[in-house]
Design a protein around this motif. Sequence first.
Motif, mmCIF file in Angstrom:
data_model
loop_
_atom_site.group_PDB
_atom_site.id
_atom_site.type_symbol
_atom_site.label_atom_id
_atom_site.label_comp_id
_atom_site.label_asym_id
_atom_site.label_seq_id
_atom_site.Cartn_x
_atom_site.Cartn_y
_atom_site.Cartn_z
ATOM 1 N N ILE A 100 36.438 37.071 42.042
ATOM 2 C CA ILE A 100 35.032 36.680 42.125
ATOM 3 C C ILE A 100 34.388 36.447 40.763
ATOM 4 O O ILE A 100 33.458 35.645 40.629
ATOM 5 C CB ILE A 100 34.228 37.721 42.957
ATOM 6 C CG1 ILE A 100 32.964 37.076 43.516
ATOM 7 C CG2 ILE A 100 33.920 38.981 42.131
ATOM 8 C CD1 ILE A 100 32.345 37.850 44.657
ATOM 9 N N LEU A 101 34.870 37.106 39.721
ATOM 10 C CA LEU A 101 34.328 36.904 38.377
ATOM 11 C C LEU A 101 35.013 35.744 37.649
ATOM 12 O O LEU A 101 34.591 35.370 36.555
ATOM 13 C CB LEU A 101 34.479 38.180 37.537
ATOM 14 C CG LEU A 101 33.718 39.415 38.031
ATOM 15 C CD1 LEU A 101 34.015 40.603 37.125
ATOM 16 C CD2 LEU A 101 32.226 39.147 38.086
ATOM 17 N N ASP A 102 36.049 35.202 38.259
ATOM 18 C CA ASP A 102 36.859 34.154 37.633
ATOM 19 C C ASP A 102 37.369 34.588 36.260
ATOM 20 O O ASP A 102 37.348 33.831 35.292
ATOM 21 C CB ASP A 102 36.078 32.843 37.497
ATOM 22 C CG ASP A 102 36.801 31.689 38.180
ATOM 23 O OD1 ASP A 102 37.957 31.432 37.792
ATOM 24 O OD2 ASP A 102 36.241 31.083 39.100
ATOM 25 N N TYR A 103 37.831 35.826 36.207
ATOM 26 C CA TYR A 103 38.305 36.428 34.965
ATOM 27 C C TYR A 103 39.793 36.788 35.083
ATOM 28 O O TYR A 103 40.355 37.407 34.188
ATOM 29 C CB TYR A 103 37.488 37.686 34.678
ATOM 30 C CG TYR A 103 37.263 38.011 33.223
ATOM 31 C CD1 TYR A 103 37.861 37.281 32.200
ATOM 32 C CD2 TYR A 103 36.430 39.072 32.859
ATOM 33 C CE1 TYR A 103 37.638 37.598 30.866
ATOM 34 C CE2 TYR A 103 36.195 39.381 31.529
ATOM 35 C CZ TYR A 103 36.806 38.654 30.544
ATOM 36 O OH TYR A 103 36.579 38.971 29.220
ATOM 37 N N ASP A 104 40.415 36.406 36.194
ATOM 38 C CA ASP A 104 41.801 36.780 36.468
ATOM 39 C C ASP A 104 42.789 35.808 35.832
ATOM 40 O O ASP A 104 42.434 34.704 35.441
ATOM 41 C CB ASP A 104 42.044 36.856 37.978
ATOM 42 C CG ASP A 104 41.464 35.644 38.716
ATOM 43 O OD1 ASP A 104 40.262 35.400 38.579
ATOM 44 O OD2 ASP A 104 42.219 34.946 39.419
ATOM 45 N N TYR A 278 37.771 34.532 28.663
ATOM 46 C CA TYR A 278 36.370 34.287 29.051
ATOM 47 C C TYR A 278 36.274 34.360 30.574
ATOM 48 O O TYR A 278 37.173 33.889 31.279
ATOM 49 C CB TYR A 278 35.903 32.897 28.597
ATOM 50 C CG TYR A 278 36.201 32.561 27.160
ATOM 51 C CD1 TYR A 278 35.525 33.193 26.118
ATOM 52 C CD2 TYR A 278 37.158 31.599 26.840
ATOM 53 C CE1 TYR A 278 35.799 32.881 24.800
ATOM 54 C CE2 TYR A 278 37.435 31.268 25.514
ATOM 55 C CZ TYR A 278 36.762 31.916 24.496
ATOM 56 O OH TYR A 278 37.032 31.608 23.192
ATOM 57 N N PRO A 279 35.175 34.903 31.121
ATOM 58 C CA PRO A 279 35.023 35.024 32.576
ATOM 59 C C PRO A 279 34.495 33.739 33.207
ATOM 60 O O PRO A 279 33.415 33.711 33.813
ATOM 61 C CB PRO A 279 34.024 36.171 32.715
ATOM 62 C CG PRO A 279 33.167 36.067 31.502
ATOM 63 C CD PRO A 279 34.085 35.589 30.399
ATOM 64 N N SER A 280 35.258 32.669 33.078
ATOM 65 C CA SER A 280 34.854 31.371 33.617
ATOM 66 C C SER A 280 36.091 30.596 34.017
ATOM 67 O O SER A 280 37.217 31.000 33.708
ATOM 68 C CB SER A 280 34.056 30.584 32.569
ATOM 69 O OG SER A 280 34.824 30.374 31.393
ATOM 70 N N CYS A 281 35.885 29.472 34.692
ATOM 71 C CA CYS A 281 37.001 28.612 35.084
ATOM 72 C C CYS A 281 37.905 28.348 33.886
ATOM 73 O O CYS A 281 37.429 28.040 32.787
ATOM 74 C CB CYS A 281 36.450 27.297 35.645
ATOM 75 S SG CYS A 281 37.698 26.031 35.943
ATOM 76 N N PHE A 282 39.210 28.447 34.082
ATOM 77 C CA PHE A 282 40.144 28.312 32.968
ATOM 78 C C PHE A 282 40.047 26.943 32.302
ATOM 79 O O PHE A 282 40.338 26.798 31.121
ATOM 80 C CB PHE A 282 41.576 28.569 33.437
ATOM 81 C CG PHE A 282 42.560 28.721 32.317
ATOM 82 C CD1 PHE A 282 42.505 29.825 31.476
ATOM 83 C CD2 PHE A 282 43.532 27.769 32.090
ATOM 84 C CE1 PHE A 282 43.406 29.973 30.420
ATOM 85 C CE2 PHE A 282 44.443 27.907 31.052
ATOM 86 C CZ PHE A 282 44.373 29.016 30.217
ATOM 87 N N GLN A 283 39.606 25.950 33.061
ATOM 88 C CA GLN A 283 39.500 24.611 32.499
ATOM 89 C C GLN A 283 38.298 24.458 31.563
ATOM 90 O O GLN A 283 38.133 23.405 30.938
ATOM 91 C CB GLN A 283 39.462 23.573 33.623
ATOM 92 C CG GLN A 283 40.792 23.470 34.344
ATOM 93 C CD GLN A 283 40.776 22.451 35.459
ATOM 94 O OE1 GLN A 283 40.517 21.275 35.247
ATOM 95 N NE2 GLN A 283 41.065 22.898 36.675
ATOM 96 N N THR A 284 37.494 25.504 31.436
ATOM 97 C CA THR A 284 36.430 25.512 30.418
ATOM 98 C C THR A 284 36.908 26.131 29.113
ATOM 99 O O THR A 284 36.270 25.975 28.073
ATOM 100 C CB THR A 284 35.193 26.306 30.899
ATOM 101 O OG1 THR A 284 35.536 27.708 31.011
ATOM 102 C CG2 THR A 284 34.681 25.806 32.235
ATOM 103 N N HIS A 285 38.027 26.843 29.144
ATOM 104 C CA HIS A 285 38.428 27.680 28.011
ATOM 105 C C HIS A 285 38.769 26.904 26.742
ATOM 106 O O HIS A 285 38.405 27.318 25.634
ATOM 107 C CB HIS A 285 39.606 28.571 28.420
ATOM 108 C CG HIS A 285 39.202 29.721 29.271
ATOM 109 N ND1 HIS A 285 39.840 30.945 29.253
ATOM 110 C CD2 HIS A 285 38.200 29.858 30.172
ATOM 111 C CE1 HIS A 285 39.261 31.766 30.104
ATOM 112 N NE2 HIS A 285 38.266 31.118 30.682
ATOM 113 N N ALA A 286 39.480 25.800 26.874
ATOM 114 C CA ALA A 286 39.856 25.029 25.679
ATOM 115 C C ALA A 286 38.614 24.483 24.982
ATOM 116 O O ALA A 286 38.544 24.469 23.745
ATOM 117 C CB ALA A 286 40.793 23.888 26.057
#
Length: 466
Positions: A100-104, A278-286
């Motif tokens: 739910i936190l999108d941190y996994d 980061y606790p967000s969609c992985f596609q935001t990380h880069a």
Amino acid sequence: MLILIITLKERKNVRVMGVTRDIVSFVLSTQFTDFPYEVIRESKLCLLDWIGVGIAGSREPGTEILLKVFSNKGNKSIFGHKRKTDMFVASLVNGAASHILDYDDVNMAFQGHLSVVLFPAILAASEGEEFSGRDILTAFIVGYEVAVRISLAATINHYKIGWHTTSTIGHFASVIASGKLLGLNEKQLLNAMGIAGTQACGTQQSFGTMCKSFHAGNAARNGLFAAVLAKEGFTGSINFIEGDKGFLKIFTKCTYHKEVSKNMKNKWYILQNQYKIYPSCFQTHASIKSTQKIMEDSHIKYGDIKLIKIWVNPITSKVASNLKPKTGTEAKFSIEYCVSNILLKNQVTEKIFLKSRIEDRTISEIMEKILIVPSELYDLDEALVSVELFDGRIFKEQVKMSEIEIDYNEKRKNIERKFLSITLPIISLEKAKKIVEIVEKVPIKVYFFYYHHVLERLKAYNLLER
């Protein structure tokens, strides 16, 4: 003669051709002793990271709603709560809570998240039963490896169409792990694959809502449910993966069946697992990481910025671009929002997804300066960020998350720090450290170390209760 004809027909009905049989053969033949040391220790990092995000997500509104709606009673534990329930509700709620936190954690070969569909089912099935740490890790690893290979066979087109891989192929991950743990035989496991597959669903339309995390919990529950049904004799299609109207034909436009059984026991995709920072969609990380590096190296201020251009994969631009997120959940799928917070305060933590922060006028003004540029030149975990200042200077940085090299010991320390930071609001530091210690002791000495069921040990210390 009549008896012989009937027998031959029956044999024809149960004979399996193709990848489904390869999967079942791999699952049934694989034992704990087949895993390299590196694979075992990586699975323990997955376990620790999953427990952390599960505890952290246990108090979120979406989790609380699921607990309110499902009043089933039983002896299975739920993260952060004293209440017990049955194995199916436990796998659903713990799966949803941990996503739910999108941190996994995430695997880009899989195009999704595996720990959140595997561990909830495995621990729900094993709690209170005579299973060891070896059994748990074995079920996890085989489920993980099979799921990645099915995703590779489905190709990126499966995700591009709009399916949520964590949910769809996550059903197969869960049923394989559950079937392995519960000791299903060949016939039962083949049927279980079909039972799980016929429940597979979940599209990206739900991203930015509570249903995205529900996808993970639902996949965990349905896979476990399928395994239990099959063990009791319930039937399903025994070639659901490659059948004429099966998963690969219906759920994707382009398939490579050979990818499913390729390099089994020789290549371990779990070693490509990535842990979110980061606790967000992985596609935001880069995009976040690239922007962070620019800010740290140049020491510029957000007021000096005229324009920010961010080049990403076209799929990323559809999944993770949102100029006007209205909720914290939507903001987790907004490159513009996450990058703006880096520019303003150099942080992307759970606090920035509070409603008061989302409504911040300064954040909105920075977001208006951001232009997302779709380009096939970049992978899903890659971004090129260009920051142009009013004085004419331009700073650029490109990051591909899967190419960031990190030593295993440093990676473990990072996960432990993350674990402590996200669980401390819910459990004490003493309890958090005890969980880290227990998970580290799950078996790594293949021939002479035998450790008891990790969840039972966690329960013994009251580590899963309020």
